[in-house]
Motif scaffolding. Structure first.
Motif, PDB file in Angstrom:
ATOM      1  N   HIS A 122      72.025 -41.716 -16.855  1.00  0.00           N
ATOM      2  CA  HIS A 122      72.635 -40.466 -16.962  1.00  0.00           C
ATOM      3  C   HIS A 122      72.815 -39.833 -16.041  1.00  0.00           C
ATOM      4  O   HIS A 122      74.480 -38.865 -15.990  1.00  0.00           O
ATOM      5  CB  HIS A 122      71.343 -38.928 -17.278  1.00  0.00           C
ATOM      6  CG  HIS A 122      71.164 -39.473 -18.990  1.00  0.00           C
ATOM      7  ND1 HIS A 122      71.669 -39.404 -20.450  1.00  0.00           N
ATOM      8  CD2 HIS A 122      69.700 -39.709 -18.977  1.00  0.00           C
ATOM      9  CE1 HIS A 122      71.614 -39.689 -21.558  1.00  0.00           C
ATOM     10  NE2 HIS A 122      69.418 -39.987 -20.778  1.00  0.00           N
ATOM     11  N   LYS A 179      66.751 -46.946 -15.156  1.00  0.00           N
ATOM     12  CA  LYS A 179      65.405 -46.169 -15.382  1.00  0.00           C
ATOM     13  C   LYS A 179      66.775 -45.228 -16.463  1.00  0.00           C
ATOM     14  O   LYS A 179      67.974 -44.993 -16.002  1.00  0.00           O
ATOM     15  CB  LYS A 179      64.753 -45.795 -15.290  1.00  0.00           C
ATOM     16  CG  LYS A 179      63.927 -46.071 -14.602  1.00  0.00           C
ATOM     17  CD  LYS A 179      62.671 -45.467 -14.242  1.00  0.00           C
ATOM     18  CE  LYS A 179      61.455 -46.332 -13.797  1.00  0.00           C
ATOM     19  NZ  LYS A 179      60.020 -45.892 -12.949  1.00  0.00           N
ATOM     20  N   ASP A 180      66.414 -44.495 -17.303  1.00  0.00           N
ATOM     21  CA  ASP A 180      66.907 -43.124 -17.893  1.00  0.00           C
ATOM     22  C   ASP A 180      68.214 -42.427 -17.575  1.00  0.00           C
ATOM     23  O   ASP A 180      69.422 -41.847 -17.181  1.00  0.00           O
ATOM     24  CB  ASP A 180      66.188 -42.619 -18.773  1.00  0.00           C
ATOM     25  CG  ASP A 180      66.222 -44.260 -20.298  1.00  0.00           C
ATOM     26  OD1 ASP A 180      66.816 -44.557 -20.712  1.00  0.00           O
ATOM     27  OD2 ASP A 180      65.194 -43.368 -21.027  1.00  0.00           O
ATOM     28  N   ILE A 181      67.176 -42.102 -16.267  1.00  0.00           N
ATOM     29  CA  ILE A 181      67.671 -40.686 -15.169  1.00  0.00           C
ATOM     30  C   ILE A 181      68.488 -41.061 -14.642  1.00  0.00           C
ATOM     31  O   ILE A 181      69.118 -40.188 -14.360  1.00  0.00           O
ATOM     32  CB  ILE A 181      66.152 -40.492 -14.482  1.00  0.00           C
ATOM     33  CG1 ILE A 181      66.896 -38.985 -13.940  1.00  0.00           C
ATOM     34  CG2 ILE A 181      65.885 -41.077 -13.467  1.00  0.00           C
ATOM     35  CD1 ILE A 181      65.460 -38.588 -12.950  1.00  0.00           C
ATOM     36  N   GLU A 226      57.912 -31.980 -24.856  1.00  0.00           N
ATOM     37  CA  GLU A 226      58.851 -33.875 -24.064  1.00  0.00           C
ATOM     38  C   GLU A 226      59.408 -33.341 -23.527  1.00  0.00           C
ATOM     39  O   GLU A 226      60.492 -32.500 -23.643  1.00  0.00           O
ATOM     40  CB  GLU A 226      59.755 -33.984 -25.411  1.00  0.00           C
ATOM     41  CG  GLU A 226      60.013 -35.305 -25.196  1.00  0.00           C
ATOM     42  CD  GLU A 226      61.145 -36.313 -26.805  1.00  0.00           C
ATOM     43  OE1 GLU A 226      61.700 -37.095 -26.352  1.00  0.00           O
ATOM     44  OE2 GLU A 226      61.585 -35.033 -27.349  1.00  0.00           O
ATOM     45  N   GLU A 227      59.809 -34.924 -22.486  1.00  0.00           N
ATOM     46  CA  GLU A 227      60.497 -34.275 -21.165  1.00  0.00           C
ATOM     47  C   GLU A 227      60.971 -35.488 -21.017  1.00  0.00           C
ATOM     48  O   GLU A 227      60.372 -36.639 -21.155  1.00  0.00           O
ATOM     49  CB  GLU A 227      59.452 -34.292 -19.959  1.00  0.00           C
ATOM     50  CG  GLU A 227      60.214 -33.438 -18.938  1.00  0.00           C
ATOM     51  CD  GLU A 227      59.336 -33.754 -17.403  1.00  0.00           C
ATOM     52  OE1 GLU A 227      59.776 -33.669 -16.424  1.00  0.00           O
ATOM     53  OE2 GLU A 227      57.839 -32.528 -17.848  1.00  0.00           O
ATOM     54  N   ARG A 228      62.038 -35.805 -21.635  1.00  0.00           N
ATOM     55  CA  ARG A 228      63.553 -36.913 -21.265  1.00  0.00           C
ATOM     56  C   ARG A 228      64.477 -36.163 -20.361  1.00  0.00           C
ATOM     57  O   ARG A 228      64.535 -35.100 -20.459  1.00  0.00           O
ATOM     58  CB  ARG A 228      63.430 -37.163 -22.272  1.00  0.00           C
ATOM     59  CG  ARG A 228      64.565 -35.908 -23.339  1.00  0.00           C
ATOM     60  CD  ARG A 228      64.736 -37.061 -24.400  1.00  0.00           C
ATOM     61  NE  ARG A 228      64.755 -35.412 -25.906  1.00  0.00           N
ATOM     62  CZ  ARG A 228      66.273 -35.222 -26.229  1.00  0.00           C
ATOM     63  NH1 ARG A 228      67.431 -36.151 -25.157  1.00  0.00           N
ATOM     64  NH2 ARG A 228      66.547 -34.508 -26.431  1.00  0.00           N
ATOM     65  N   PRO A 229      65.093 -36.726 -19.823  1.00  0.00           N
ATOM     66  CA  PRO A 229      66.793 -36.885 -19.462  1.00  0.00           C
ATOM     67  C   PRO A 229      67.294 -36.650 -20.012  1.00  0.00           C
ATOM     68  O   PRO A 229      67.708 -37.528 -20.675  1.00  0.00           O
ATOM     69  CB  PRO A 229      66.216 -38.152 -17.920  1.00  0.00           C
ATOM     70  CG  PRO A 229      65.742 -39.189 -18.634  1.00  0.00           C
ATOM     71  CD  PRO A 229      64.214 -38.609 -19.109  1.00  0.00           C
ATOM     72  N   ILE A 230      68.398 -36.243 -19.557  1.00  0.00           N
ATOM     73  CA  ILE A 230      69.987 -35.828 -20.831  1.00  0.00           C
ATOM     74  C   ILE A 230      70.897 -35.877 -19.191  1.00  0.00           C
ATOM     75  O   ILE A 230      70.661 -35.136 -17.893  1.00  0.00           O
ATOM     76  CB  ILE A 230      69.910 -34.637 -21.641  1.00  0.00           C
ATOM     77  CG1 ILE A 230      69.763 -33.260 -20.724  1.00  0.00           C
ATOM     78  CG2 ILE A 230      68.432 -34.904 -22.691  1.00  0.00           C
ATOM     79  CD1 ILE A 230      69.681 -31.809 -21.576  1.00  0.00           C
TER      80      ILE A 230
END
Length: 117
Positions: free
Chosen positions: A74, A69-71, A8-12
């Motif tokens: 964050h 977006k999420d990125i 999985e690749e997701r921004p944190i």
């Protein structure tokens, strides 16, 4: 060397990264070279707590800013801008245009948490 698969690749954000490194340290007992350097840096930086970061993320997400977006959220949480100019500078790093009204709404959410400190 074993083949690694990306599941999985997701921004944190940085507070999430700090917690992830803590869990890795508990699991492996010793961190690798790069991970230990990142851990040292995260201890020095002034980062919001993970619970506060989640609250900020949810509040900004509820603003329903178009194309945000999420990125982007964050990155805003990582840098915690204190002025409209700082927030605009963060957003210029992406090919994204956000209206001044939406930027002010985002800044209002962030300023609540900056005042708490």
């Amino acid at each position: 060397m074993t083949d690694l698969k990306i599941i999985e690749e997701r921004p944190i954000n940085l507070s999430m990264l700090r917690e992830e490194i803590k869990s890795i340290k508990k699991r492996d007992e010793e961190l690798g070279f790069r991970t230990s350097k990142v851990s040292e840096l995260l201890e020095v930086l002034k980062i919001v707590k993970e619970k506060e970061a989640e609250e900020i993320f949810e509040k900004i997400e509820k603003l329903n800013v178009p194309r945000l977006k999420d990125i982007h959220i964050h990155k805003i949480i990582d840098l915690m801008p204190t002025s409209l100019i700082e927030l605009k500078n963060i957003m210029t790093g992406y090919s994204l245009t956000v209206t001044n009204d939406n930027l002010e709404k985002i800044l209002a959410v962030i300023s609540e948490y900056i005042k708490k400190k």
